[in-house]
Design a protein around this motif. Structure first.
Motif, short mmCIF file in Angstrom:
data_model
loop_
_atom_site.label_atom_id
_atom_site.label_comp_id
_atom_site.label_asym_id
_atom_site.label_seq_id
_atom_site.Cartn_x
_atom_site.Cartn_y
_atom_site.Cartn_z
N VAL A 102 3.88 13.71 2.76
CA VAL A 102 4.88 12.65 2.85
C VAL A 102 4.18 11.35 2.51
O VAL A 102 3.12 11.03 3.08
CB VAL A 102 5.50 12.57 4.25
N TYR A 103 4.75 10.62 1.56
CA TYR A 103 4.17 9.36 1.09
C TYR A 103 4.93 8.19 1.73
O TYR A 103 6.16 8.15 1.69
CB TYR A 103 4.22 9.28 -0.42
N TYR A 104 4.16 7.25 2.29
CA TYR A 104 4.73 6.10 2.98
C TYR A 104 4.30 4.80 2.30
O TYR A 104 3.14 4.64 1.93
CB TYR A 104 4.25 6.05 4.42
N CYS A 105 5.25 3.91 2.21
CA CYS A 105 4.99 2.56 1.72
C CYS A 105 4.68 1.65 2.91
O CYS A 105 5.28 1.80 3.98
CB CYS A 105 6.24 2.08 0.98
N ASN A 106 3.77 0.72 2.70
CA ASN A 106 3.38 -0.22 3.75
C ASN A 106 3.16 -1.59 3.13
O ASN A 106 2.66 -1.68 2.00
CB ASN A 106 2.09 0.27 4.42
N ALA A 107 3.54 -2.65 3.84
CA ALA A 107 3.36 -3.98 3.27
C ALA A 107 3.13 -5.01 4.37
O ALA A 107 3.69 -4.90 5.47
CB ALA A 107 4.58 -4.37 2.45
N ASP A 108 2.31 -6.00 4.05
CA ASP A 108 2.10 -7.16 4.92
C ASP A 108 3.05 -8.25 4.44
O ASP A 108 2.90 -8.74 3.32
CB ASP A 108 0.66 -7.66 4.83
N ARG A 126 0.83 -1.21 0.00
CA ARG A 126 0.00 0.00 0.00
C ARG A 126 0.86 1.26 0.00
O ARG A 126 2.02 1.23 0.43
CB ARG A 126 -0.89 0.05 1.25
N TRP A 127 0.26 2.35 -0.45
CA TRP A 127 0.83 3.69 -0.30
C TRP A 127 -0.13 4.51 0.56
O TRP A 127 -1.34 4.56 0.29
CB TRP A 127 1.02 4.37 -1.65
N TYR A 128 0.42 5.15 1.58
CA TYR A 128 -0.29 6.10 2.40
C TYR A 128 0.35 7.47 2.20
O TYR A 128 1.46 7.58 1.68
CB TYR A 128 -0.17 5.73 3.88
N ARG A 129 -0.35 8.50 2.63
CA ARG A 129 0.25 9.83 2.65
C ARG A 129 -0.26 10.60 3.86
O ARG A 129 -1.35 10.34 4.38
CB ARG A 129 -0.07 10.60 1.36
N GLN A 130 0.58 11.54 4.27
CA GLN A 130 0.21 12.40 5.40
C GLN A 130 0.64 13.83 5.10
O GLN A 130 1.83 14.11 4.94
CB GLN A 130 0.85 11.92 6.70
N ALA A 131 -0.34 14.71 5.02
CA ALA A 131 -0.09 16.12 4.81
C ALA A 131 0.02 16.82 6.16
O ALA A 131 -0.50 16.32 7.16
CB ALA A 131 -1.22 16.73 3.99
N PRO A 132 0.70 17.96 6.21
CA PRO A 132 0.85 18.68 7.48
C PRO A 132 -0.50 18.97 8.13
O PRO A 132 -1.42 19.46 7.47
CB PRO A 132 1.55 19.97 7.06
N GLY A 133 -0.62 18.61 9.40
CA GLY A 133 -1.84 18.88 10.14
C GLY A 133 -2.99 17.94 9.85
O GLY A 133 -4.10 18.14 10.37
N LYS A 134 -2.73 16.91 9.04
CA LYS A 134 -3.80 15.97 8.69
C LYS A 134 -3.42 14.56 9.09
O LYS A 134 -2.25 14.25 9.33
CB LYS A 134 -4.08 16.02 7.18
#
Length: 120
Positions: free
Chosen positions: A92-98, A35-43
């Motif tokens: 900021v985009y984050y990679c995630n994996a099971d 998966r790809w997640y993202r987190q913007a400032p303040g969110k």
């Protein structure tokens, strides 16, 4: 030990494109969903896209038709092709994996994140 390493972030103008990559390495038996997640400032962090080992994909509504997730199982790598980028994609985009480990069991792993900035 397993590591996820992202690359491909950067600064791009609105309407431009970027391709993110995330390579998994270490004591891996098999990778399930990536998966790809993202987190913007303040969110809060949000799920952007996911892809199963069989290639089934899902996307958050805000990126449908613009982003494409894919994977290369032989390279243990997941990609995110981002087209028609908008300032609101800045995060900021984050990679995630099971990941099923060679030592047994399955765990959830995260990359360190890569910054994507969309600005003129």
């Amino acid at each position: 030990q397993v590591q996820l390493v992202e690359s491909g972030g950067g600064l791009v103008q609105p309407g431009g494109s970027l391709r993110l990559s995330c390579a998994a390495s270490g004591s891996i038996f098999r990778i399930n969903t990536m998966r790809w997640y993202r987190q913007a400032p303040g969110k809060e962090r949000e799920l952007v896209a996911g892809i199963t080992s069989g290639g089934f994909t899902n996307y958050v509504d805000s990126v449908k038709g613009r982003f494409t997730i894919s994977r290369d199982n032989a390279k243990n790598t997941v990609y995110l092709q981002m087209n028609s980028l908008k300032p609101e994609d800045t995060a900021v985009y984050y990679c995630n994996a099971d990941i099923f480990l060679k030592s047994g069991g399955v765990r959830d792993f995260w990359g360190q994140g890569t910054q994507v900035t969309v600005s003129s």
